[in-house]
Design a protein around this motif. Structure first.
Motif, mmCIF file in Angstrom:
data_model
loop_
_atom_site.group_PDB
_atom_site.id
_atom_site.type_symbol
_atom_site.label_atom_id
_atom_site.label_comp_id
_atom_site.label_asym_id
_atom_site.label_seq_id
_atom_site.Cartn_x
_atom_site.Cartn_y
_atom_site.Cartn_z
ATOM 1 N N ASN A 19 0.885 -1.158 -0.062
ATOM 2 C CA ASN A 19 0.042 -0.038 -0.219
ATOM 3 C C ASN A 19 0.888 1.186 -0.050
ATOM 4 O O ASN A 19 0.622 2.244 -0.718
ATOM 5 C CB ASN A 19 -0.871 -0.034 1.078
ATOM 6 N N VAL A 20 2.106 1.289 0.722
ATOM 7 C CA VAL A 20 3.075 2.458 0.611
ATOM 8 C C VAL A 20 3.334 2.761 -0.768
ATOM 9 O O VAL A 20 3.377 3.872 -1.258
ATOM 10 C CB VAL A 20 4.047 2.253 1.629
ATOM 11 N N MET A 21 3.891 1.583 -1.421
ATOM 12 C CA MET A 21 4.333 1.703 -2.685
ATOM 13 C C MET A 21 3.254 2.366 -3.748
ATOM 14 O O MET A 21 3.599 3.124 -4.634
ATOM 15 C CB MET A 21 4.899 0.451 -3.268
ATOM 16 N N GLY A 26 7.453 7.728 -3.056
ATOM 17 C CA GLY A 26 8.554 8.351 -2.515
ATOM 18 C C GLY A 26 8.497 8.361 -1.061
ATOM 19 O O GLY A 26 9.570 9.054 -0.483
ATOM 20 N N ALA A 27 7.658 7.772 -0.171
ATOM 21 C CA ALA A 27 7.494 8.012 1.190
ATOM 22 C C ALA A 27 8.542 6.868 1.649
ATOM 23 O O ALA A 27 8.734 5.918 0.990
ATOM 24 C CB ALA A 27 6.201 7.678 1.496
ATOM 25 N N ASP A 50 5.848 11.897 -1.598
ATOM 26 C CA ASP A 50 6.566 13.174 -2.197
ATOM 27 C C ASP A 50 5.755 13.784 -3.435
ATOM 28 O O ASP A 50 6.297 14.657 -3.948
ATOM 29 C CB ASP A 50 8.059 13.071 -2.048
ATOM 30 N N ARG A 51 4.973 12.799 -4.124
ATOM 31 C CA ARG A 51 4.064 13.149 -5.190
ATOM 32 C C ARG A 51 2.932 12.485 -5.065
ATOM 33 O O ARG A 51 2.598 11.434 -4.281
ATOM 34 C CB ARG A 51 5.024 12.902 -6.259
ATOM 35 N N ASP A 84 1.630 13.823 10.354
ATOM 36 C CA ASP A 84 2.651 14.584 8.979
ATOM 37 C C ASP A 84 2.093 14.245 7.701
ATOM 38 O O ASP A 84 2.972 14.332 6.745
ATOM 39 C CB ASP A 84 4.090 14.121 9.408
ATOM 40 N N GLY A 85 1.009 13.479 7.389
ATOM 41 C CA GLY A 85 0.531 13.411 6.176
ATOM 42 C C GLY A 85 0.746 11.933 5.705
ATOM 43 O O GLY A 85 0.762 11.550 4.690
#
Length: 112
Positions: A19-21, A26-27, A50-51, A84-85
């Motif tokens: 899920n992160v990917m 960019g996280a 980051d995008r 922090d998002g």
């Protein structure tokens, strides 16, 4: 760990990192494991992307599947955005190890 806990922990980490990917390009991600006699805590936290994420194909049942895995073992799953998002997934999976101090003491029979 019991095999069901091992497999569920692995699959929850795998799905959370997928899920992160997929949703946070960019996280950075961090996986934390905490073991106690009563259970295993698995925490996956990512920073803000980051995008923007591209549209994701698929039905989107990842969080539901993680929740079902935890519930199947009598555990809990919490998910949600971080201040922090980023995003956080935390699973608490019981290991069902009996506490040796809670066992009833053996008593010798009194001779009559």
């Amino acid at each position: 760990l019991p095999p069901g806990v091992e497999l569920s922990a692995f699959r929850i980490v795998q799905e959370a990192l997928s899920n992160v990917m997929r949703h946070a390009p960019g996280a950075q991600a961090r996986v934390e494991l905490g073991y106690q006699r009563r259970g295993l805590t698995v925490r996956i936290v990512n920073t803000a992307p980051d995008r923007p994420a591209p549209p994701s194909p698929g039905a989107g049942h990842g969080l539901l599947g993680m929740r079902e895995r935890a519930a199947m073992l009598g555990g809990e799953l919490t998910t949600g955005p971080t201040p922090d998002g980023g995003y956080e997934v935390t699973a608490v999976l019981p290991t069902h190890h009996p506490d040796p101090s809670a066992a009833a003491p053996e008593t010798a029979e009194d001779p009559v």
